[in-house]
Design a protein around this motif. Structure first.
Motif, PDB file in Angstrom:
ATOM      1  N   SER A 155       0.850  -1.200   0.000  1.00 47.69           N
ATOM      2  CA  SER A 155       0.000   0.000   0.000  1.00 47.69           C
ATOM      3  C   SER A 155       0.882   1.245   0.000  1.00 47.69           C
ATOM      4  O   SER A 155       2.112   1.158   0.035  1.00 47.69           O
ATOM      5  CB  SER A 155      -0.898   0.009   1.240  1.00 47.69           C
ATOM      6  N   LEU A 156       0.253   2.414  -0.007  1.00 46.35           N
ATOM      7  CA  LEU A 156       0.999   3.675  -0.045  1.00 46.35           C
ATOM      8  C   LEU A 156       1.523   4.104   1.333  1.00 46.35           C
ATOM      9  O   LEU A 156       2.159   5.152   1.438  1.00 46.35           O
ATOM     10  CB  LEU A 156       0.105   4.793  -0.608  1.00 46.35           C
ATOM     11  N   ASP A 157       1.267   3.315   2.372  1.00 47.60           N
ATOM     12  CA  ASP A 157       1.692   3.704   3.721  1.00 47.60           C
ATOM     13  C   ASP A 157       3.185   4.000   3.779  1.00 47.60           C
ATOM     14  O   ASP A 157       3.625   4.932   4.459  1.00 47.60           O
ATOM     15  CB  ASP A 157       1.344   2.604   4.735  1.00 47.60           C
ATOM     16  N   HIS A 158       3.978   3.195   3.090  1.00 47.00           N
ATOM     17  CA  HIS A 158       5.430   3.378   3.131  1.00 47.00           C
ATOM     18  C   HIS A 158       5.832   4.748   2.602  1.00 47.00           C
ATOM     19  O   HIS A 158       6.725   5.414   3.168  1.00 47.00           O
ATOM     20  CB  HIS A 158       6.123   2.279   2.322  1.00 47.00           C
ATOM     21  N   GLN A 159       5.192   5.194   1.510  1.00 43.89           N
ATOM     22  CA  GLN A 159       5.588   6.448   0.874  1.00 43.89           C
ATOM     23  C   GLN A 159       5.431   7.656   1.792  1.00 43.89           C
ATOM     24  O   GLN A 159       6.197   8.612   1.708  1.00 43.89           O
ATOM     25  CB  GLN A 159       4.762   6.676  -0.399  1.00 43.89           C
ATOM     26  N   PHE A 160       4.453   7.613   2.680  1.00 44.71           N
ATOM     27  CA  PHE A 160       4.186   8.774   3.525  1.00 44.71           C
ATOM     28  C   PHE A 160       5.335   9.058   4.495  1.00 44.71           C
ATOM     29  O   PHE A 160       5.515  10.193   4.953  1.00 44.71           O
ATOM     30  CB  PHE A 160       2.891   8.561   4.317  1.00 44.71           C
ATOM     31  N   ASN A 161       6.111   8.031   4.830  1.00 47.39           N
ATOM     32  CA  ASN A 161       7.188   8.208   5.806  1.00 47.39           C
ATOM     33  C   ASN A 161       8.583   8.063   5.207  1.00 47.39           C
ATOM     34  O   ASN A 161       9.576   8.281   5.914  1.00 47.39           O
ATOM     35  CB  ASN A 161       7.036   7.172   6.939  1.00 47.39           C
ATOM     36  N   ASP A 165      -4.157   6.170 -21.818  1.00 48.14           N
ATOM     37  CA  ASP A 165      -2.705   6.163 -22.052  1.00 48.14           C
ATOM     38  C   ASP A 165      -2.024   5.009 -21.319  1.00 48.14           C
ATOM     39  O   ASP A 165      -1.021   4.481 -21.787  1.00 48.14           O
ATOM     40  CB  ASP A 165      -2.074   7.476 -21.571  1.00 48.14           C
ATOM     41  N   GLY A 166      -2.591   4.612 -20.163  1.00 48.43           N
ATOM     42  CA  GLY A 166      -1.912   3.617 -19.341  1.00 48.43           C
ATOM     43  C   GLY A 166      -0.740   4.235 -18.599  1.00 48.43           C
ATOM     44  O   GLY A 166      -0.290   5.342 -18.915  1.00 48.43           O
ATOM     45  N   ILE A 167      -0.261   3.539 -17.596  1.00 51.13           N
ATOM     46  CA  ILE A 167       0.888   4.030 -16.839  1.00 51.13           C
ATOM     47  C   ILE A 167       2.173   3.510 -17.465  1.00 51.13           C
ATOM     48  O   ILE A 167       2.182   2.470 -18.129  1.00 51.13           O
ATOM     49  CB  ILE A 167       0.810   3.632 -15.351  1.00 51.13           C
ATOM     50  N   ARG A 168       3.267   4.221 -17.256  1.00 47.81           N
ATOM     51  CA  ARG A 168       4.560   3.836 -17.832  1.00 47.81           C
ATOM     52  C   ARG A 168       5.519   3.461 -16.702  1.00 47.81           C
ATOM     53  O   ARG A 168       5.813   4.286 -15.841  1.00 47.81           O
ATOM     54  CB  ARG A 168       5.121   4.985 -18.671  1.00 47.81           C
ATOM     55  N   LEU A 169       6.000   2.228 -16.739  1.00 48.60           N
ATOM     56  CA  LEU A 169       6.804   1.702 -15.637  1.00 48.60           C
ATOM     57  C   LEU A 169       8.295   1.965 -15.864  1.00 48.60           C
ATOM     58  O   LEU A 169       9.113   1.044 -15.923  1.00 48.60           O
ATOM     59  CB  LEU A 169       6.554   0.198 -15.469  1.00 48.60           C
ATOM     60  N   TYR A 170       8.656   3.247 -15.977  1.00 41.96           N
ATOM     61  CA  TYR A 170      10.050   3.599 -16.246  1.00 41.96           C
ATOM     62  C   TYR A 170      10.987   3.090 -15.143  1.00 41.96           C
ATOM     63  O   TYR A 170      11.875   2.274 -15.367  1.00 41.96           O
ATOM     64  CB  TYR A 170      10.198   5.121 -16.342  1.00 41.96           C
ATOM     65  N   ASP A 171      10.810   3.614 -13.928  1.00 43.17           N
ATOM     66  CA  ASP A 171      11.736   3.334 -12.830  1.00 43.17           C
ATOM     67  C   ASP A 171      11.586   1.900 -12.321  1.00 43.17           C
ATOM     68  O   ASP A 171      12.570   1.271 -11.923  1.00 43.17           O
ATOM     69  CB  ASP A 171      11.508   4.332 -11.683  1.00 43.17           C
ATOM     70  N   PHE A 172      10.360   1.379 -12.307  1.00 43.69           N
ATOM     71  CA  PHE A 172      10.124   0.011 -11.834  1.00 43.69           C
ATOM     72  C   PHE A 172      10.897  -0.987 -12.693  1.00 43.69           C
ATOM     73  O   PHE A 172      11.523  -1.920 -12.181  1.00 43.69           O
ATOM     74  CB  PHE A 172       8.626  -0.283 -11.876  1.00 43.69           C
ATOM     75  N   LYS A 173      10.869  -0.800 -13.999  1.00 38.76           N
ATOM     76  CA  LYS A 173      11.586  -1.702 -14.910  1.00 38.76           C
ATOM     77  C   LYS A 173      13.074  -1.709 -14.599  1.00 38.76           C
ATOM     78  O   LYS A 173      13.715  -2.772 -14.549  1.00 38.76           O
ATOM     79  CB  LYS A 173      11.357  -1.260 -16.357  1.00 38.76           C
ATOM     80  N   GLN A 174      13.639  -0.540 -14.363  1.00 40.42           N
ATOM     81  CA  GLN A 174      15.071  -0.452 -14.083  1.00 40.42           C
ATOM     82  C   GLN A 174      15.439  -1.124 -12.764  1.00 40.42           C
ATOM     83  O   GLN A 174      16.441  -1.834 -12.669  1.00 40.42           O
ATOM     84  CB  GLN A 174      15.505   1.027 -14.053  1.00 40.42           C
ATOM     85  N   LEU A 175      14.622  -0.908 -11.734  1.00 38.97           N
ATOM     86  CA  LEU A 175      14.937  -1.471 -10.414  1.00 38.97           C
ATOM     87  C   LEU A 175      14.848  -2.991 -10.413  1.00 38.97           C
ATOM     88  O   LEU A 175      15.714  -3.672  -9.856  1.00 38.97           O
ATOM     89  CB  LEU A 175      13.994  -0.893  -9.358  1.00 38.97           C
ATOM     90  N   PRO A 181      12.855   8.716  -4.222  1.00 36.68           N
ATOM     91  CA  PRO A 181      11.925   7.640  -4.605  1.00 36.68           C
ATOM     92  C   PRO A 181      12.374   6.791  -5.780  1.00 36.68           C
ATOM     93  O   PRO A 181      12.029   5.622  -5.852  1.00 36.68           O
ATOM     94  CB  PRO A 181      10.622   8.387  -4.918  1.00 36.68           C
ATOM     95  N   TYR A 182      13.168   7.372  -6.708  1.00 35.30           N
ATOM     96  CA  TYR A 182      13.578   6.562  -7.848  1.00 35.30           C
ATOM     97  C   TYR A 182      14.623   5.520  -7.450  1.00 35.30           C
ATOM     98  O   TYR A 182      14.925   4.621  -8.225  1.00 35.30           O
ATOM     99  CB  TYR A 182      14.108   7.437  -8.998  1.00 35.30           C
ATOM    100  N   ASN A 183      15.176   5.631  -6.232  1.00 33.09           N
ATOM    101  CA  ASN A 183      16.113   4.620  -5.744  1.00 33.09           C
ATOM    102  C   ASN A 183      15.496   3.704  -4.690  1.00 33.09           C
ATOM    103  O   ASN A 183      16.150   2.771  -4.227  1.00 33.09           O
ATOM    104  CB  ASN A 183      17.348   5.295  -5.127  1.00 33.09           C
ATOM    105  N   CYS A 184      14.255   3.972  -4.275  1.00 31.32           N
ATOM    106  CA  CYS A 184      13.620   3.199  -3.205  1.00 31.32           C
ATOM    107  C   CYS A 184      12.719   2.125  -3.811  1.00 31.32           C
ATOM    108  O   CYS A 184      11.758   2.421  -4.519  1.00 31.32           O
ATOM    109  CB  CYS A 184      12.816   4.108  -2.288  1.00 31.32           C
ATOM    110  N   VAL A 185      13.028   0.876  -3.506  1.00 30.07           N
ATOM    111  CA  VAL A 185      12.281  -0.248  -4.059  1.00 30.07           C
ATOM    112  C   VAL A 185      10.820  -0.207  -3.622  1.00 30.07           C
ATOM    113  O   VAL A 185       9.903  -0.353  -4.444  1.00 30.07           O
ATOM    114  CB  VAL A 185      12.939  -1.574  -3.619  1.00 30.07           C
ATOM    115  N   LEU A 186      10.568   0.002  -2.335  1.00 31.78           N
ATOM    116  CA  LEU A 186       9.191  -0.013  -1.832  1.00 31.78           C
ATOM    117  C   LEU A 186       8.372   1.148  -2.396  1.00 31.78           C
ATOM    118  O   LEU A 186       7.181   0.997  -2.651  1.00 31.78           O
ATOM    119  CB  LEU A 186       9.174   0.036  -0.302  1.00 31.78           C
ATOM    120  N   CYS A 187       9.013   2.308  -2.566  1.00 33.68           N
ATOM    121  CA  CYS A 187       8.295   3.444  -3.166  1.00 33.68           C
ATOM    122  C   CYS A 187       7.822   3.090  -4.579  1.00 33.68           C
ATOM    123  O   CYS A 187       6.692   3.412  -4.962  1.00 33.68           O
ATOM    124  CB  CYS A 187       9.199   4.675  -3.224  1.00 33.68           C
ATOM    125  N   GLN A 188       8.670   2.418  -5.348  1.00 35.87           N
ATOM    126  CA  GLN A 188       8.312   2.084  -6.723  1.00 35.87           C
ATOM    127  C   GLN A 188       7.255   0.989  -6.788  1.00 35.87           C
ATOM    128  O   GLN A 188       6.364   1.027  -7.631  1.00 35.87           O
ATOM    129  CB  GLN A 188       9.562   1.672  -7.507  1.00 35.87           C
TER     130      GLN A 188
END
Length: 773
Positions: free
Chosen positions: A321-327, A374-384, A332-339
């Motif tokens: 869930s988004l709970d992690h992002q709040f804290n 348009d759909g979402i684009r998984l730029y950072d997720f793909k890289q991680l 974020p582009y380097n955080c696995v859980l954020c992505q």
């Protein structure tokens, strides 16, 4: 208000973009893009991109980075084509985008205007985004010098005119001949763009094979060099010297046109189909929560289909869930859980499943409207996810099953790293493999953890293959009747025919088992054994890959079977059978890992003994085994041969007798020896320092509880999702996924989502079943 402010300092601004990754395409915490109504804000200190409504202010508060560049992209209106100008095949125009920018201080709440910032803003606008930099690098061909770059002899330039094509006076997409300095326009493109082929014509007439694209030459000595003879991009290690022959000083060159890699990427990202077609039917797209598509960002249909299925599972939705992002205060582009939480929210919230109307190329009021998202684009997720794996970092088509395995390992590693619930348990089960001698009935048993219940596919009969060959040969003979002799190529048929089978037949092949020849210690001779796999317990979600890809004379081929499959199945016939202890073969080897996991680890370049030792140590947990191997790379003992451990020798009967002579019963002796690796001295110490009866009772209770749980566990499943590989060949094709939601099958085809009237489940490559608890 327009002004300057006190925060225009190095504390809040990085003045050079050299070497920086600039996240200006989309917010790094959600999927709001620069093309949205309000655009996004790029932090001028770390170049993180954030949506204006939430995540840019959050980033500013957390890191005290106050100065941001507001970027909004908007589409330039294109003139509508008239009906008489439309051909039968209509190619949609690539949208032309313009940017609107301004600089803001979020602390002062001011719009800033300062000459100091103009250069930085211009640099950010001109620079490729982080995603585009990565994507271009992945698209770029690993070009090498060819024989023509090494043997070319140049002719001095007679006429110096590098501004336009010598034949048609085009001033863009120009190619300079490295043999004589001739300038010609590029090839024609299917949509009418490009050039008039004059560079190619010059090459054919004069046999001058090497050209460089003007406008792509940079001061560091790079440029797009193409060899028409080799029909490929090549590297010219002497480009500086070759250009100097025609008066071009490479140090003064500035790139003004897109390279082949950049144009290839743009074309790939712009290719969109407005309709959803299934077996010749046009489907109506649907929108809303859980109906968000994923845009194809370069041959990523394999990734899109797998991600859609995993994030449709309620357990994944709840955990990430988004709970992690709040804290979280990490970038974020380097955080696995954020992505991961970003993807989960993006797919299931419905916020990015926005219904849009496709512009019709026909300038008429009654033209039928097509709806899309348009759909979402998984730029950072793909890289991680693919970090460290060059195959999945590339923009080439990959195998969806291999990506499923990679993604599961990625989730397992993340859950261990952040001490989360181990979601792998919803796919995991204890697999019992029984190898039984056909002659005497003696058996060997092996129990390992597994996450895949692999199912073979019935192969086509020779009659079906011969009929298919004859039909294709007839089509070939009819086709060549109208061809020129020089254009005719020999008849070849690499595909296998389409044929019908059932999922029940596939399961029957599993039940029949694998036939292997082994030495039987009871028969004291080489005997035929049957190897069969069973469930010791049933997973909550049963993942069933179908083995459609086979090797035929060392050539990979796809089995184009149409598999008739039902919605509900009972796997009770694969429940572990009760075996007689008297039939256990005493020299049974204990193999504590699966051959698939061993091959996967060895495929990463690790030695066989090192991989076996790690898998045994961590009970077939491939992720834990891989991490252990990485940590012990400097330990040469890991590559030493393993000592064969046989079940008949695990408990030394002589040691049992010695312990019994000391006044203990045989059960206590066996229990102590089992806890101490069959070491007599340690076993005696264990007996005197432990409450043996209590431990034995607890162990027995746990085993009984586990057995009772399995006995009460249902073996009935419902088909929940299916990933389909479309296409007859192993080497190409397209992946889509079908997922059952609210009793209806939903088709996910990249960014296109629709209710399915006739889901192509018979073409399934991976089936996912949900246990009916």
């Amino acid at each position: 208000m327009t002004s300057i402010c006190e925060h225009i300092t190095e504390q809040h601004i990085t003045w050079s973009v050299q070497g920086q990754m600039i996240y200006k395409d989309q917010c790094t915490r959600c999927f709001v893009e620069a093309k949205s109504d309000n655009g996004i804000q790029v932090c001028l200190k770390c170049f993180n991109g954030g949506c204006i409504e939430m995540h840019s202010p959050q980033h500013s508060d957390q890191h005290n980075h106050f100065i941001v560049l507001n970027i909004r992209l908007f589409e330039i209106e294109q003139p509508q084509q008239k009906v008489e100008d439309i051909n039968k095949l209509v190619i949609a125009d690539i949208p032309q985008l313009e940017s609107e920018t301004s600089v803001t201080c979020l602390k002062c709440q001011k719009t800033l205007s300062s000459p100091e910032l103009d250069g930085l803003v211009q640099s950010i606008k001109q620079a490729n985004s982080a995603f585009k930099r990565q994507a271009i690098a992945q698209w770029e061909h690993t070009a090498q010098p060819c024989e023509h770059t090494l043997t070319m002899e140049q002719i001095p330039l007679v006429e110096k005119n590098l501004q336009k094509c010598r034949s048609c006076h085009l001033s863009s997409n120009l190619w300079l001949c490295l043999y004589c300095g001739h300038v010609g326009c590029g090839r024609k493109v299917y949509d009418g763009s490009g050039g008039n082929n004059h560079a190619v014509d010059h090459s054919k007439e004069f046999q001058h094979h090497l050209v460089v694209k003007l406008g792509t030459i940079t001061s560091d000595g790079k440029g797009d060099v193409f060899c028409y003879k080799c029909d490929d991009e090549v590297v010219d290690n002497f480009l500086k010297e070759h250009l100097a022959t025609y008066g071009i000083e490479i140090e003064k060159q500035v790139k003004t046109e897109k390279t082949i890699a950049e144009l290839t990427l743009d074309a790939n990202l712009s290719l969109q189909l407005s309709k959803l077609i299934e077996e010749g039917q046009v489907l109506d797209p649907i929108f809303g929560p859980e109906f968000t598509g994923i845009d194809n960002i370069g041959n990523t249909c394999y990734m899109n289909s797998v991600v859609q299925v995993l994030f449709s599972i309620p357990e994944f939705q709840q955990l990430y869930s988004l709970d992690h992002q709040f804290n979280c205060t990490a970038l974020p582009y380097n955080c696995v859980l954020c992505q991961i939480s970003k993807v989960n929210h993006g797919l299931n919230s419905g916020e990015f499943s926005i219904k849009k109307v496709a512009k019709s190329p026909l300038d008429t009021e009654d033209a039928k409207k097509d709806f899309y998202q348009d759909g979402i684009r998984l730029y950072d997720f793909k890289q991680l996810v693919a970090k460290g794996n060059q195959h999945f970092l590339s923009n080439h088509q990959q195998d969806a099953l291999e990506y499923w395995q990679l993604l599961n390992s990625f989730f397992q590693k993340t859950e261990k790293q952040f001490k989360l619930q181990q979601l792998s348990s919803i796919f995991s089960y204890d697999q019992t493999t029984i190898i039984k001698c056909v002659n005497c009935g003696g058996h060997k048993v092996n129990v390992v953890k597994n996450q895949e219940f692999k199912v073979p596919v019935e192969q086509p009969t020779q009659e079906q293959i011969d009929l298919y060959y004859a039909q294709e040969k007839f089509k070939y003979e009819e086709r060549i009747k109208t061809m020129r002799p020089e254009d005719i190529k020999p008849f070849e048929l690499n595909d296998l025919p389409e044929y019908d089978t059932t999922f029940e037949k596939c399961l029957q092949l599993v039940k029949e088992g694998e036939r292997v020849d082994m030495f039987c210690p009871k028969c004291q001779s080489l005997q035929l054994f049957i190897k069969q796999d069973y469930f010791k317990n049933y997973p909550k979600y049963l993942f069933v890959p179908v083995n459609r890809f086979v090797q035929e004379n060392w050539v990979p081929k796809k089995l184009n079977a149409s598999i008739k499959i039902q919605q509900f199945y009972d796997f009770v016939e694969f429940k572990e059978p009760v075996l007689q202890d008297k039939d256990v073969l005493n020299d049974q080897q204990v193999q504590e890992y699966t051959e698939d996991n061993l091959q996967n680890l060895m495929g990463m370049g690790f030695g066989e003994n090192r991989c076996k030792r790690a898998l045994i140590k961590f009970k077939n947990d491939i992720e834990a085994a891989m991490m252990y191997i990485m940590e012990s790379l400097d330990d040469p003992t890991q590559d030493q041969p393993l000592q064969q451990k046989q079940q008949g020798q695990q408990i030394n009967e002589e040691f049992v007798e010695q312990i019994v002579l000391m006044g203990f019963n045989s059960e206590q002796a066996r229990f102590a020896l089992s806890k101490t690796d069959n070491n007599l001295e340690r076993a005696m110490d264990y007996i005197f320092n432990h409450d043996l009866e209590t431990e034995m009772n607890q162990t027995q209770e746990k085993q009984q509880q586990k057995q009772d749980q399995f006995e009460n566990q249902t073996s009935k499943y419902e088909l929940f999702a299916c990933i389909v590989h479309l296409g007859k060949s192993v080497h190409c094709g397209h992946y889509v996924s079908y997922i059952k939601k609210n009793g209806e099958w939903i088709l996910y085809n990249d960014s296109k989502v629709a209710k399915s009237t006739e889901p192509a489940l018979h073409k399934g490559y991976m089936y996912i079943f949900r246990r009916l608890d």
